[in-house]
Design an enzyme around this catalytic site. Structure first.
Site, PDB file in Angstrom:
ATOM      1  CG  ASP A 217      -1.829   1.190   1.303  1.00  0.00           C
ATOM      2  OD1 ASP A 217      -2.941   1.057   0.757  1.00  0.00           O
ATOM      3  OD2 ASP A 217      -1.460   2.249   1.850  1.00  0.00           O
TER       4      ASP A 217
ATOM      5  CE1 TYR B 282       0.540   7.987   2.595  1.00  0.00           C
ATOM      6  CE2 TYR B 282       1.100   5.741   1.999  1.00  0.00           C
ATOM      7  CZ  TYR B 282       0.236   6.648   2.574  1.00  0.00           C
ATOM      8  OH  TYR B 282      -0.939   6.191   3.135  1.00  0.00           O
TER       9      TYR B 282
ATOM     10  CE  LYS C 218      -3.802   4.603   0.652  1.00  0.00           C
ATOM     11  NZ  LYS C 218      -2.384   4.553   0.977  1.00  0.00           N
TER      12      LYS C 218
ATOM     13  CG  HIS D 171      -4.886   9.717   0.358  1.00  0.00           C
ATOM     14  ND1 HIS D 171      -3.540   9.619   0.073  1.00  0.00           N
ATOM     15  CD2 HIS D 171      -5.017   9.299   1.625  1.00  0.00           C
ATOM     16  CE1 HIS D 171      -2.910   9.156   1.144  1.00  0.00           C
ATOM     17  NE2 HIS D 171      -3.778   8.964   2.095  1.00  0.00           N
TER      18      HIS D 171
HETATM   19  N1  LIG Z   1      -5.484   6.244   3.736  1.00  0.00           N
HETATM   20  C1  LIG Z   1      -4.924   7.019   4.622  1.00  0.00           C
HETATM   21  O1  LIG Z   1      -5.322   8.175   4.852  1.00  0.00           O
HETATM   22  C2  LIG Z   1      -3.775   6.485   5.402  1.00  0.00           C
HETATM   23  C3  LIG Z   1      -3.266   7.204   6.501  1.00  0.00           C
HETATM   24  C4  LIG Z   1      -2.213   6.647   7.219  1.00  0.00           C
HETATM   25  C5  LIG Z   1      -1.716   5.404   6.848  1.00  0.00           C
HETATM   26  N2  LIG Z   1      -2.192   4.730   5.749  1.00  0.00           N
HETATM   27  C6  LIG Z   1      -1.662   3.408   5.320  1.00  0.00           C
HETATM   28  O2  LIG Z   1      -1.762   2.497   6.427  1.00  0.00           O
HETATM   29  C7  LIG Z   1      -0.452   2.020   6.752  1.00  0.00           C
HETATM   30  C8  LIG Z   1      -0.329   1.793   8.237  1.00  0.00           C
HETATM   31  O3  LIG Z   1      -0.507   2.985   8.972  1.00  0.00           O
HETATM   32  P1  LIG Z   1       0.685   3.729   9.732  1.00  0.00           P
HETATM   33  O4  LIG Z   1       1.943   3.462   9.012  1.00  0.00           O
HETATM   34  O5  LIG Z   1       0.274   5.117   9.967  1.00  0.00           O
HETATM   35  O6  LIG Z   1       0.684   3.063  11.162  1.00  0.00           O
HETATM   36  P2  LIG Z   1       0.823   1.599  11.821  1.00  0.00           P
HETATM   37  O7  LIG Z   1       1.100   0.558  10.814  1.00  0.00           O
HETATM   38  O8  LIG Z   1      -0.331   1.466  12.727  1.00  0.00           O
HETATM   39  O9  LIG Z   1       2.070   1.822  12.776  1.00  0.00           O
HETATM   40  C9  LIG Z   1       3.332   2.028  12.275  1.00  0.00           C
HETATM   41  C10 LIG Z   1       4.230   2.322  13.473  1.00  0.00           C
HETATM   42  O10 LIG Z   1       4.287   1.191  14.331  1.00  0.00           O
HETATM   43  C11 LIG Z   1       5.627   0.689  14.398  1.00  0.00           C
HETATM   44  N3  LIG Z   1       5.508  -0.786  14.390  1.00  0.00           N
HETATM   45  C12 LIG Z   1       5.231  -1.600  13.354  1.00  0.00           C
HETATM   46  N4  LIG Z   1       5.159  -2.895  13.735  1.00  0.00           N
HETATM   47  C13 LIG Z   1       5.396  -2.893  15.071  1.00  0.00           C
HETATM   48  C14 LIG Z   1       5.457  -3.927  16.036  1.00  0.00           C
HETATM   49  N5  LIG Z   1       5.248  -5.192  15.702  1.00  0.00           N
HETATM   50  N6  LIG Z   1       5.732  -3.587  17.317  1.00  0.00           N
HETATM   51  C15 LIG Z   1       5.933  -2.300  17.667  1.00  0.00           C
HETATM   52  N7  LIG Z   1       5.892  -1.269  16.792  1.00  0.00           N
HETATM   53  C16 LIG Z   1       5.614  -1.567  15.504  1.00  0.00           C
HETATM   54  C17 LIG Z   1       6.330   1.240  13.189  1.00  0.00           C
HETATM   55  O11 LIG Z   1       7.697   1.439  13.446  1.00  0.00           O
HETATM   56  P3  LIG Z   1       8.894   0.853  12.514  1.00  0.00           P
HETATM   57  O12 LIG Z   1       8.566   1.121  11.101  1.00  0.00           O
HETATM   58  O13 LIG Z   1      10.074   1.616  13.022  1.00  0.00           O
HETATM   59  O14 LIG Z   1       8.950  -0.617  12.839  1.00  0.00           O
HETATM   60  C18 LIG Z   1       5.635   2.604  13.015  1.00  0.00           C
HETATM   61  O15 LIG Z   1       6.164   3.560  13.906  1.00  0.00           O
HETATM   62  C19 LIG Z   1       0.458   3.141   6.236  1.00  0.00           C
HETATM   63  O16 LIG Z   1       1.807   2.774   6.189  1.00  0.00           O
HETATM   64  C20 LIG Z   1      -0.191   3.478   4.929  1.00  0.00           C
HETATM   65  O17 LIG Z   1       0.149   2.528   3.944  1.00  0.00           O
HETATM   66  C21 LIG Z   1      -3.226   5.270   5.038  1.00  0.00           C
END
Ligand SMILES: NC(=O)c1ccc[n+]([C@@H]2O[C@H](COP(=O)([O-])OP(=O)(O)OC[C@H]3O[C@@H](n4cnc5c(N)ncnc54)[C@H](OP(=O)(O)O)[C@@H]3O)[C@@H](O)[C@H]2O)c1
Length: 288
Positions: A50, A55, A80, A113
């Site tokens: 994704d 980004y 997106k 998005h």
């Molecule tokens: N559509 C939208 O508006 C929107 C908005 C935000 C995100 N997204 C999508 O959703 C995805 C996920 O959301 P997100 O990246 O915001 O947050 P997330 O996946 O909930 O959290 C990512 C954070 O958690 C850490 N992490 C990952 N696995 C872990 C584990 N097993 N234990 C402890 N910490 C852990 C990561 O650090 P490290 O990388 O340092 O391990 C990073 O700081 C995004 O990457 C993106 O593709 C979409």
């Protein structure tokens, strides 16, 4: 639910396209890290990636995919349309730029998005969303995208969009994590055959989710981590989580969520947790 046995078990979208049930997120993965991270994620087993134009890493994500050695048709790639490119012509142009940066000839899934909202666009908002969607439909009908969908659209935005839409959205990607469960929205989307994807499934950067005592207690019971409990709670609702990590051991542990099942009581308890931080953005209030 029970037939999901690993991250590449699939959900069926409303147009018959199959989508791997856990995706790899790339938000806040800088371009200079994304190529290696995506290649590594694919090597550890992810087939669903994704990304998004905003980004700033599509080019690196595309390179990581190319370097992975896995055939393009064996991967599921989502991007997106960013908010500054809404409207019919702009959407078509932005889509082509995304394909060029990714070095691909098609996308598996393309999402709007964020909805244009009334706060910024007043009465024009609905028309802007309708025109943007019309371009998405045309790209879909031209065979350039296997499925089209939305992100951050709440039910009332969808009701409005469906007044003019000819193709129903296949997906809505919304923020879902403990403390921000969006339970009613998930019910609505699933009742309308729209697959829900959970962004920030772990709460995103800096949330208190991972240190929540209730989650840690449940994690202890199953010999799992709080992150794995979050992901399992999402999946057990029939929602597709998109965990992001640039660390290999986390990429792997975020996949190990298929060898236990939360009880109904645990599911309910997690759904009722108070706010634990995260972006918690209201799509009607954002001004980006
Ligand atoms: N559509 C939208 O508006 C929107 C908005 C935000 C995100 N997204 C999508 O959703 C995805 C996920 O959301 P997100 O990246 O915001 O947050 P997330 O996946 O909930 O959290 C990512 C954070 O958690 C850490 N992490 C990952 N696995 C872990 C584990 N097993 N234990 C402890 N910490 C852990 C990561 O650090 P490290 O990388 O340092 O391990 C990073 O700081 C995004 O990457 C993106 O593709 C979409």
């Amino acid at each position: 639910m029970l037939e999901l046995t690993n991250i590449n078990s699939t959900f069926n979208l409303n147009n018959g396209v199959k989508i791997p049930c856990v995706g790899y997120g790339t938000f806040r993965t800088p371009a200079d890290v994304a190529e290696k991270a995506v290649k590594e994620a694919i090597a550890t087993g992810y087939r669903h990636i994704d990304t998004a134009a905003v980004y700033g890493n599509e080019e690196a994500v595309g390179k990581g995919i190319k370097d992975s050695g896995i055939d393009r048709q064996d991967l599921f790639v989502t991007s997106k349309l960013w908010n500054t490119n809404r409207g019919y012509e702009e959407t078509k142009k932005a889509f082509q730029e995304t394909l060029d940066r990714l070095q691909m000839s098609y996308l598996d899934l393309y999402l709007i998005h964020w909805p244009a909202n009334q706060k910024q666009f007043g009465d024009e908002a609905a028309k802007i969303n309708a025109e943007t969607w019309r371009a998405m439909e045309d790209l879909y009908n031209e065979g350039k995208i296997r499925a089209i969908g939305l992100s951050n659209f709440m039910p009332h935005h969808i009701v409005e969009l469906m007044k003019t839409a000819k193709v129903a959205p296949a997906v809505d990607q919304i923020e879902v994590h403990p403390g921000w469960p969006h339970t009613e929205e998930i019910k609505y989307l699933q009742a309308h055959n729209i697959l829900v994807e959970a962004w920030a499934p772990l709460g995103g950067q800096g949330a208190e989710v991972m240190s929540n005592p209730t989650l840690l207690q449940i994690a202890d019971k199953y010999q799992k981590t709080a992150a794995q409990i979050c992901l399992r709670w999402i999946l057990q609702q029939g929602v597709l989580p998109l965990p992001k990590s640039v660390h290999k051991e986390r990429m792997v542990s975020n996949q190990q969520i298929f060898d236990f099942e939360l009880t109904d009581e645990e599911m309910r308890k997690i759904s009722l947790l108070p706010n634990l931080g995260g972006q918690c953005a209201d799509p009607d209030e954002v001004d980006f």
